[in-house]
Design an enzyme around this catalytic site. Structure first.
Site, PDB file in Angstrom:
ATOM      1  N   TYR A 173       0.833  -1.223   0.138  1.00 17.13           N
ATOM      2  CA  TYR A 173       0.004  -0.035  -0.199  1.00 17.13           C
ATOM      3  C   TYR A 173       0.720   1.185   0.037  1.00 17.13           C
ATOM      4  O   TYR A 173       0.931   2.134   0.954  1.00 17.13           O
ATOM      5  CB  TYR A 173      -1.148   0.045   1.128  1.00 17.13           C
ATOM      6  CG  TYR A 173      -2.181  -1.072   0.858  1.00 17.13           C
ATOM      7  CD1 TYR A 173      -3.309  -0.741   0.247  1.00 17.13           C
ATOM      8  CD2 TYR A 173      -2.099  -2.309   1.103  1.00 17.13           C
ATOM      9  CE1 TYR A 173      -4.333  -1.815   0.107  1.00 17.13           C
ATOM     10  CE2 TYR A 173      -2.791  -3.498   0.965  1.00 17.13           C
ATOM     11  CZ  TYR A 173      -4.189  -2.841   0.194  1.00 17.13           C
ATOM     12  OH  TYR A 173      -5.090  -3.795  -0.031  1.00 17.13           O
ATOM     13  N   TYR A 181     -11.488  -8.503   6.205  1.00 21.57           N
ATOM     14  CA  TYR A 181     -10.376  -8.304   5.449  1.00 21.57           C
ATOM     15  C   TYR A 181      -9.860  -9.969   5.037  1.00 21.57           C
ATOM     16  O   TYR A 181      -9.643 -10.656   6.079  1.00 21.57           O
ATOM     17  CB  TYR A 181      -9.140  -7.399   5.919  1.00 21.57           C
ATOM     18  CG  TYR A 181      -7.917  -7.755   5.184  1.00 21.57           C
ATOM     19  CD1 TYR A 181      -7.724  -6.820   3.983  1.00 21.57           C
ATOM     20  CD2 TYR A 181      -6.908  -8.380   5.315  1.00 21.57           C
ATOM     21  CE1 TYR A 181      -6.772  -6.903   3.217  1.00 21.57           C
ATOM     22  CE2 TYR A 181      -5.847  -8.628   4.509  1.00 21.57           C
ATOM     23  CZ  TYR A 181      -5.706  -7.797   3.388  1.00 21.57           C
ATOM     24  OH  TYR A 181      -4.622  -7.917   2.525  1.00 21.57           O
ATOM     25  N   LYS A 189      -0.025 -16.624   7.849  1.00 16.76           N
ATOM     26  CA  LYS A 189       0.845 -15.682   8.647  1.00 16.76           C
ATOM     27  C   LYS A 189       1.556 -16.551   9.676  1.00 16.76           C
ATOM     28  O   LYS A 189       2.642 -16.766   9.101  1.00 16.76           O
ATOM     29  CB  LYS A 189      -0.199 -14.948   9.373  1.00 16.76           C
ATOM     30  CG  LYS A 189      -0.931 -13.653   8.276  1.00 16.76           C
ATOM     31  CD  LYS A 189      -1.325 -12.614   8.645  1.00 16.76           C
ATOM     32  CE  LYS A 189      -1.305 -11.505   7.735  1.00 16.76           C
ATOM     33  NZ  LYS A 189      -2.834 -11.098   7.237  1.00 16.76           N
TER      34      LYS A 189
HETATM   35  C1  LIG Z   1      -3.143 -11.234   6.159  1.00 17.13           C
HETATM   36  C2  LIG Z   1      -4.733 -11.752   5.742  1.00 17.13           C
HETATM   37  C3  LIG Z   1      -4.974 -12.370   4.639  1.00 17.13           C
HETATM   38  C4  LIG Z   1      -4.327 -12.220   3.418  1.00 17.13           C
HETATM   39  O1  LIG Z   1      -2.736 -12.919   3.441  1.00 17.13           O
HETATM   40  P1  LIG Z   1      -1.538 -12.381   2.692  1.00 17.13           P
HETATM   41  O2  LIG Z   1      -0.342 -13.666   2.996  1.00 17.13           O
HETATM   42  O3  LIG Z   1      -1.142 -11.183   2.874  1.00 17.13           O
HETATM   43  O4  LIG Z   1      -2.212 -12.961   1.048  1.00 17.13           O
HETATM   44  C5  LIG Z   1      -6.037 -12.976   4.440  1.00 17.13           C
HETATM   45  N1  LIG Z   1      -6.991 -13.040   5.663  1.00 17.13           N
HETATM   46  C6  LIG Z   1      -6.599 -12.477   6.963  1.00 17.13           C
HETATM   47  C7  LIG Z   1      -7.698 -12.572   7.754  1.00 17.13           C
HETATM   48  C8  LIG Z   1      -5.358 -11.733   6.660  1.00 17.13           C
HETATM   49  O5  LIG Z   1      -5.257 -11.123   8.003  1.00 17.13           O
END
Ligand SMILES: *Cc1c(COP(=O)(O)O)cnc(C)c1O
Length: 463
Positions: A43, A171, A301
């Site tokens: 971003y 998100y 993550k």
């Molecule tokens: C970070 C995140 C994503 C996307 O993951 P990326 O590895 O950045 O593509 C999807 N859902 C949630 C809840 C997230 O926190």
């Protein structure tokens, strides 16, 4: 004679845009200048006058900047580095796997790290989740989940069930399919409206985490399902904690009601635990707060402890066998770097490290430290809410922050905190000591105390 080019270490060589001039970086200021002109950040805008801070190395809970300053990490590199940086056990798992192979294609081949990791994930998650699809990022894990849901209903002869129902403030990632279920406002849907599938949104729950009942809040979802379940493949949401869409926490009762509504109306439930997975909320997975099993679960993550990019989409035998049982008889997805062995081996080591650590006690201690440390913010101007759940602490402000002044203010305090919009939040590595946690929360209080409105944004007055 060696040329100047030969004498430069490979890492110091760079072509500049003005016709291939070769130059060695002598100081980090040189490569930060190249970064500004040529490298996108998340971003970001090329040419924007926003500082990026050059990092030389990272160890434990500290990031060491190129100029020698050390910052205490309050972000875990976006939920992922739960064990801190440069951990000997993770390093050694990675090096050991590297000696065997870095990568092989997963089409027609398999390897032990992937199989062991899949077995581990199946054992750790609710009993009905029995199959694992590995991919390279959270966004792709969400795409895979959505495609599984669509293929499941197609296989059952209900190909009209193609849409998704979700709650606002969500998100789920930055790719187009994932974006279509992100909050329309924060996800900037209007910019992409012609390219995004139109999904169904209902209001997010307002009932806080501690609320015993959330019936009124679930009415909106009940009504949407009543009306549109015939065209909906799945409900997708982040259980208990909505992350990048607003850092909101909601009651387990809401999640239980959503599970019930999905059963009642014949739609699948996709739980996106990419942020919440692996202990962050005080349970290994946030669905455990409600005791529910989703039909599809997305992980990412913290899966590799923040080392390598890896994600997983788990589902039931009902979903996987139904997909297998109808044309084309295959699930239509297959990333090049699927189940990367380095990432799988590191993920296994990270899970082992987590489970053998007193992680629940650590998260509880962090929860208390965040609560005590951030509570003074509640009395400050421009603060609309302070909330803590597990190892997540949030200070919500009444106006958006001015990143250009706020980010350096945190660095001056010796901490790495990266706010967004109206939110200053902390989610430190689980290994953080009390004293470092006090410095982190103290820095937040100090910066928030100095906030002042400057042309519609909040900026800290100098210390
Ligand atoms: C970070 C995140 C994503 C996307 O993951 P990326 O590895 O950045 O593509 C999807 N859902 C949630 C809840 C997230 O926190």
């Amino acid at each position: 004679m060696l040329s100047r080019w030969d004498r430069l270490a490979a890492r110091d060589r760079v072509w500049l845009e003005d016709g291939g001039l070769i130059m060695g970086f002598t100081t980090h200021k040189d490569w930060v200048a190249v970064d500004r002109d040529h490298v996108w950040h998340p971003y970001s805008a090329i040419g924007a006058d926003l500082a990026v801070f050059p990092v030389q190395s990272a160890h434990g809970v500290r990031l060491r900047l190129a100029d020698g300053r050390e910052l205490i990490d309050g972000m875990s590199s976006w939920w992922s580095a739960i064990h801190g940086y440069n951990h000997p056990q993770l390093n050694s798992a990675l090096e050991k796997q590297l000696a065997d192979m870095a990568h092989i294609m997963f089409g027609g081949l398999t390897h032990r790290p992937a199989v062991e990791l899949a077995q581990r994930l199946v054992a750790l998650t609710p009993d009905l989740l029995q199959t694992v699809f590995f991919s390279d990022s959270g966004s792709v894990a969400v795409e895979v989940a959505m495609k599984m849901a669509i293929q499941y209903w197609a296989a059952k002869g209900e190909g009209v069930k193609q849409r998704f129902l979700t709650i606002r403030h969500g998100y789920h990632g930055d790719t187009l399919g994932a974006m279509s279920v992100c909050d329309p406002a924060t996800g900037m849907h209007s910019l992409f409206s012609a390219s995004l599938p139109q999904q169904v949104f209902v209001a997010a729950p307002e009932c806080p985490f501690a609320a015993p009942s959330c019936e009124a809040d679930s009415q909106a979802m009940a009504a949407a399902l009543q009306e549109q379940a015939g065209e909906i493949a799945a409900v997708i949401l982040e259980p208990i904690v909505q992350g990048a869409g607003g850092m909101r926490f909601y009651s387990a009762d809401y999640l239980r009601r959503v599970r019930g509504l999905c059963n009642q109306h014949n739609v699948l439930l996709i739980a996106d635990e990419i942020a919440t997975g692996f202990g962050r909320t005080g349970k290994l997975f946030a669905c455990e707060h409600a005791g529910i099993t989703p039909d599809i679960l997305c992980l990412g993550k913290a899966l590799t402890g923040g080392y390598l990019t890896l994600a997983a989409t788990l589902t039931t035998y009902d979903v996987s066998h139904t997909i297998a049982g109808a044309a084309p008889g295959l699930f239509m997805h297959g990333p090049t770097f699927m189940a990367n062995p380095l990432a799988c081996a590191t993920a296994l080591a990270s899970i082992e490290l987590l489970l053998e650590s007193p992680w629940q006690a650590r998260v509880l201690r962090i929860e208390k430290g965040l609560h005590d440390g951030l509570e003074p913010c509640r009395e400050l101007d421009h603060v609309s809410d302070v909330r803590v759940l597990g190892a997540i602490g949030v200070v919500e402000l009444t106006l958006a922050l001015d990143m250009k002044t706020v980010q350096p203010a945190f660095v001056e305090q010796g901490v790495w905190v990266r706010p967004f919009g109206r939110l200053v939040y902390l989610m430190p590595p689980f290994v953080i000591e009390d004293e470092d946690l006090r410095i982190l929360t103290g820095a937040v209080v100090s910066v928030v105390r100095r906030l002042n409105e400057v042309s519609g944004r909040l900026a800290p007055l100098s210390a």
